[in-house]
Structure formats: structure tokens, C-alpha cells
Design a protein around this motif. Sequence first.
Motif, PDB file in Angstrom:
ATOM      1  N   THR A 120      30.589  19.268 -32.432  1.00 55.79           N
ATOM      2  CA  THR A 120      30.784  20.278 -33.472  1.00 55.79           C
ATOM      3  C   THR A 120      31.943  19.934 -34.396  1.00 55.79           C
ATOM      4  N   VAL A 136      24.808  23.240 -36.984  1.00 57.67           N
ATOM      5  CA  VAL A 136      25.223  24.598 -36.622  1.00 57.67           C
ATOM      6  C   VAL A 136      24.038  25.560 -36.670  1.00 57.67           C
ATOM      7  N   GLY A 154      22.741  27.281 -33.247  1.00 55.45           N
ATOM      8  CA  GLY A 154      22.853  28.731 -33.116  1.00 55.45           C
ATOM      9  C   GLY A 154      21.511  29.431 -33.125  1.00 55.45           C
ATOM     10  N   SER A 194      25.928  32.535 -25.641  1.00 53.26           N
ATOM     11  CA  SER A 194      26.224  31.441 -26.573  1.00 53.26           C
ATOM     12  C   SER A 194      25.805  31.784 -27.994  1.00 53.26           C
ATOM     13  N   GLN A 247      28.220  32.039 -31.209  1.00 56.31           N
ATOM     14  CA  GLN A 247      28.019  31.214 -32.395  1.00 56.31           C
ATOM     15  C   GLN A 247      27.916  32.064 -33.662  1.00 56.31           C
TER      16      GLN A 247
END
Length: 470
Positions: free
Chosen positions: A49, A78, A82, A421, A425
Motif C-alpha cells: 500500500t 486501493v 477495498g 477490513s 479501508q
Amino acid sequence: MTIATKPETTRPIPMAAMATTAPSNREHRRRMIGLGVLVSAQFVVMLDTSIVNVALPSIQADLALSSAGLSWIINAYVLTFGGLLLLFGRVADLLGRRRMFIAGSALFTVGTLLAATAVNEWMLVGGRIIQGAGAAALSPAAMSLLMLNFPGDRRARAMSLWGAASAVGGATGVLAGGVLTGTFGWSSVFLVTVPASLAAVVLARRVLDDTPHGARRRFDAPGAVTITAAVLALVDGALGAADRGLGSPSVLIALVASAALLGAFIAIERHTIDPLVPLELFRSRVLSTGVGLAALGGAARASTFVLIALYLQKALNMSPEHAGLAMVPTSITGFIVNLVLLPKALRAIGPRRSLVVGLLILAAGHLWLAYAPTAHGYPVAVLPGLLLVASGVALSFTPTTMVIVSVAPETHTGLASGLASSATQVGAALGTAAFTAIALTAGNGFTAAFTGAAAVALATAVLGCSIVRR
């Protein structure tokens, strides 16, 4: 008079004891290797990331990328990561967590190799999309496997290592990205993760146990498509707000579409025989509150490091290289707190109280950064705040996930991990967009941004208090 004694002899170990001891040692060794595989996978996900950020100027010059293409190198990962976390978390419950972990690791490796060998913008963006999908597949499966393979007292140590990998992975990426890019070129920032991903593919079946997954059921395709689109639209809106402002028409369209899709998803799940996300899970006050804690905590935590990086360069006039070095104490502190203090806190006060304490420490760090006078320079204006922030992140990040996953039924641990998670995110994307915009546009922006982040951390701590007694 001398008393004769029999010479001392070594008593033979019974065969049954030998048979018990050897497998026990082998089993312990196998579990430790399994823990290393899971922790390494999380480290790679978090490393990826941030490690690419430092290499962006070199990538842009080499591939002649436009500004839009450059932003897609970050956003493609991302968005995919996500957006697919929730879906793949549930798929892991249905098809097997170990199987999903292996598939995700393999997919991540394929995406990494494609990105490393890219000769144009679309190859690189495609590789980043595949990487994000692989990370979304392996991350919730890894968390679920960790909870299942390390029950009882062993879970605190395992989770502390997981948290350390998360904390150190993101910070290491900033430093490693610069060194690798300058020494070996930008392709090396991708290739460095390949050995760990390949090791996960090879070793997972041998060293990780998985509970039998439930009977095959009909897959909720409409629910899967709807919730994935809703999360993608929300993250896209948050990322767009950071670039174009919250009032941008495209940002508003993305946020409205996300809300509409979320409403459609809830309607679908209410009338589906085998829903992707059983809504009765949210009847658990602890689980539903935990998801809120993950989102708010993600906003308070993730925005911190972006704000600090900007603060060091704009308020203290540091170069990018010096700003990166100035962030090193966060990595060291996060690593130590995760490995030493977090296990003790989890055993002594439990994950719920630990996350509340961590959020209060995080808020204190934000307030220090907001109001410490810059005239005293880095040692006074920044360093104490950095240490507080790193400690607060370490004490609150992992316990939040533990709260959500631990109250979910065993058949839904992958889904619960995906919820944790995904909420983190989304919260991180929204928080980063909001507080970055405040820092760069408002008068006395950094004070306002750090104060706002502190307020979010305090509000999250208050919310956490509501489930402490439960």
C-alpha cells in the motif's frame, strides 16, 4: 561402615512418551511456520500500500504517464482491495479459508509480476488491479485462519505479531521504496514481495489447518454485485474528494450511487434464501458496534501518517527524504508496542478495553501535533506526538478486528474479517480525504486537521466504551 549403592543408571524413556513428544514438537514447529506464513502475507499486503508511492516519479518518467494515469497506479489497488474484501471474505467461508488464502497469494503474485514487467500504463494498472484482488482474497482468509489456528492464550501473541506486521509493513514501504528505486529501479519495488507470496502458496497447505466449510449453497450473485459496487463507489468518491473536492459533481454522483446501491443490497439480502451477508449478524450489538469502530478508527488512524508527512514538509520545511527518516520512530514504536505491550494488554484487560485505551492515546498524539509550537522544531513539536500516535495505532488496530471476528459464528469468520477490513479501508479513505482537504485549504489548516482527527478518535473511544461491559 560403607553402604554400597547401586550405580546410577539412566531410566529409558517409554516408547509411548517418545511417540507423544516427537509429534508435539513437530506440531509446534508446523504452527510456528504457519504463523510466519500468515504474518508475512499481511506484511506484504500492507507494504504494497505504501512502497509504490516513492517510486511514482520514476515510473512516470519511464512510462511517460499522465497525471491521471499516475493516480490510477495507487487508486487501482486501493479500489480493488477495498471493494472486494467483503465479497472474498464470504467466499472464503463457503469455499474454504485456506483455499482462498492460497488462491489470493497466487493471484497477488501474478499481479506483482505483471506490474514489475509493465512496458505501458495499462499493463501497470492491470497488474495493480490484480494485486488488489489478490490482497482482498488473502487478507480476510489469513485473519480467519489466524483466529482458528491459534485459539486461547496463543491468540494474543499471534494477533500481536499480526498487528506488528501491519504497522511495520506500511512504514517500511516508504523507506524500502526509496532505497530499492534508487538502487535497482522501480520494478524492484514490486519484485521484492514475490518470494513471500510464492512461499505462502507452497507452504499454506502443509502448515495451516482449516475447519471444514459448510455445505455448498447457492451463491448470492445479486448481493455480491451490489455490495461490491457500493463499496467501490464509496471508495472512489472518497479518493475523488481528496483530488477534486467534496463538491465535485463526479464525487457527489459516486457517493449518491453508493448510498443507493447499499439500500438495494439491504433489500436483496432481506429476501434472499442464502444471503451473502446474513443481516441477523448485525443483531449482535458488539459486532455492529465493532464495524462502526473499524470505520471511525480507520479514519482517525490512516489520516494520521498522511497528515504528518505533509506537516513535516510544509510546516517544518523538511525535504521528502528527511521527512521519511523522521517517520522512522513510528515504525520502531509500533513494532515494540505490538510485540511487547499489546499481548500484555490483551491478557490483562482484553481487546475491548485495549482499543479504548489505544484510541485515547491516539487522540492525545493528535492534540500534541495540533498545538505543540513548531518553533521548537522536530524533537518537541513532532516526536512526542509521533510516539503517542504510533502507540495508539498499535493498541487499537488489531483489537478492533479481534472484537468483530471473535463474536461472529465460526462459519462466518471470513465474512467478519472482511467486514472489519472493508470498514477500515472505507474509513481510512474518507478520513484521509477529509483531513487532507482541511489541512491544505483551511486557515491554520494543520491545527484544524489534527484537532478534527483527535475528535474522531475520542468519539470512537466513547463508542468503544459502550461495548466494554458487554
